[in-house]
Design a protein around this motif. Structure first.
Motif, PDB file in Angstrom:
ATOM      1  N   PHE A 179       1.234   8.809   0.129  1.00 56.59           N
ATOM      2  CA  PHE A 179       1.259   8.069   1.381  1.00 56.59           C
ATOM      3  C   PHE A 179       0.069   8.483   2.259  1.00 56.59           C
ATOM      4  O   PHE A 179      -0.683   7.638   2.751  1.00 56.59           O
ATOM      5  N   VAL A 180      -0.110   9.785   2.453  1.00 51.90           N
ATOM      6  CA  VAL A 180      -1.216  10.282   3.269  1.00 51.90           C
ATOM      7  C   VAL A 180      -2.563   9.930   2.629  1.00 51.90           C
ATOM      8  O   VAL A 180      -3.500   9.516   3.316  1.00 51.90           O
ATOM      9  N   THR A 181      -2.646  10.056   1.324  1.00 52.64           N
ATOM     10  CA  THR A 181      -3.889   9.728   0.616  1.00 52.64           C
ATOM     11  C   THR A 181      -4.277   8.272   0.836  1.00 52.64           C
ATOM     12  O   THR A 181      -5.426   7.961   1.163  1.00 52.64           O
ATOM     13  N   GLU A 182      -3.311   7.370   0.641  1.00 50.46           N
ATOM     14  CA  GLU A 182      -3.627   5.949   0.755  1.00 50.46           C
ATOM     15  C   GLU A 182      -3.863   5.528   2.199  1.00 50.46           C
ATOM     16  O   GLU A 182      -4.688   4.652   2.465  1.00 50.46           O
ATOM     17  N   TRP A 183      -3.180   6.158   3.126  1.00 49.06           N
ATOM     18  CA  TRP A 183      -3.317   5.776   4.526  1.00 49.06           C
ATOM     19  C   TRP A 183      -4.596   6.357   5.134  1.00 49.06           C
ATOM     20  O   TRP A 183      -5.423   5.628   5.676  1.00 49.06           O
ATOM     21  N   LEU A 184      -4.765   7.669   5.027  1.00 50.39           N
ATOM     22  CA  LEU A 184      -5.841   8.338   5.751  1.00 50.39           C
ATOM     23  C   LEU A 184      -7.102   8.596   4.921  1.00 50.39           C
ATOM     24  O   LEU A 184      -8.213   8.451   5.432  1.00 50.39           O
ATOM     25  N   ILE A 185      -6.940   8.974   3.677  1.00 43.77           N
ATOM     26  CA  ILE A 185      -8.104   9.359   2.887  1.00 43.77           C
ATOM     27  C   ILE A 185      -8.782   8.140   2.262  1.00 43.77           C
ATOM     28  O   ILE A 185      -9.996   7.971   2.373  1.00 43.77           O
ATOM     29  N   LEU A 186      -8.007   7.283   1.606  1.00 43.19           N
ATOM     30  CA  LEU A 186      -8.588   6.099   0.986  1.00 43.19           C
ATOM     31  C   LEU A 186      -8.736   4.937   1.969  1.00 43.19           C
ATOM     32  O   LEU A 186      -9.431   3.966   1.677  1.00 43.19           O
TER      33      LEU A 186
END
Length: 167
Positions: free
Chosen positions: A122-129
């Motif tokens: 969730f954090v990866t797709e929202w903030l990082i990617l």
């Protein structure tokens, strides 16, 4: 060769086999999810099993096996996040299976380990990617299904494999 050295070589060999097993369960046994362009797989079940069998040696095996599935599957943006997330899932699972406690509590803690995966992606797709909050939230349910399937596979296989003494 000393017994200690033989033991370390055996752990390394088992870790390599676990990484290969996680790769196969992730790459070949998957159900595509059209909403997220991703897939649900059985690899997490073997990450949980590996945590029960190998302890801390399962952490790099989980990270490498899962990362290789993303690499060969064409999910190149996810290679590094998967490496970190699946390593954290394995670490949480090692903590879950350690010590004497009722098996239902161990299974509940394995489910919490899978929540690490859901939160991590969730954090990866929202903030990082940078997919946005809505897209990241849309991937939560498929990731929960994957996590639940991993807990089921792990919960079934762990008691069976604990009877097999590999080390």
């Amino acid at each position: 060769m000393s017994r200690n050295r033989t033991s370390r070589v055996a752990v390394l060999a088992y870790g390599g086999m676990l990484a290969a097993l996680i790769f196969v369960a992730t790459y070949f046994f998957k159900l595509p999810v059209s909403i997220t362009q991703g897939y649900i797989h059985l690899g997490d079940g073997f990450i949980l099993l590996g945590a029960a069998l190998l302890g801390w040696a399962s952490v790099p095996a989980a990270a490498v096996g899962s990362m290789l599935a993303d690499l060969l599957g064409g999910y190149t943006l996810y290679i590094l996040p998967t490496f970190v997330i699946k390593g954290l899932v394995a670490a949480a699972a090692v903590c879950a299976v350690r010590g004497k406690k009722p098996y239902w509590l161990t299974v509940l803690m394995l489910a919490a380990a899978e929540l690490v995966m859901v939160a991590g992606y969730f954090v990866t797709e929202w903030l990082i990617l940078g997919y946005g909050l809505a897209a990241a939230a849309g991937a939560v349910v498929p990731n929960l299904v994957q996590g639940l399937s991993g807990v089921v596979v792990g919960a079934v296989l762990i008691p069976l494999m604990k009877r097999v003494k590999i080390m």
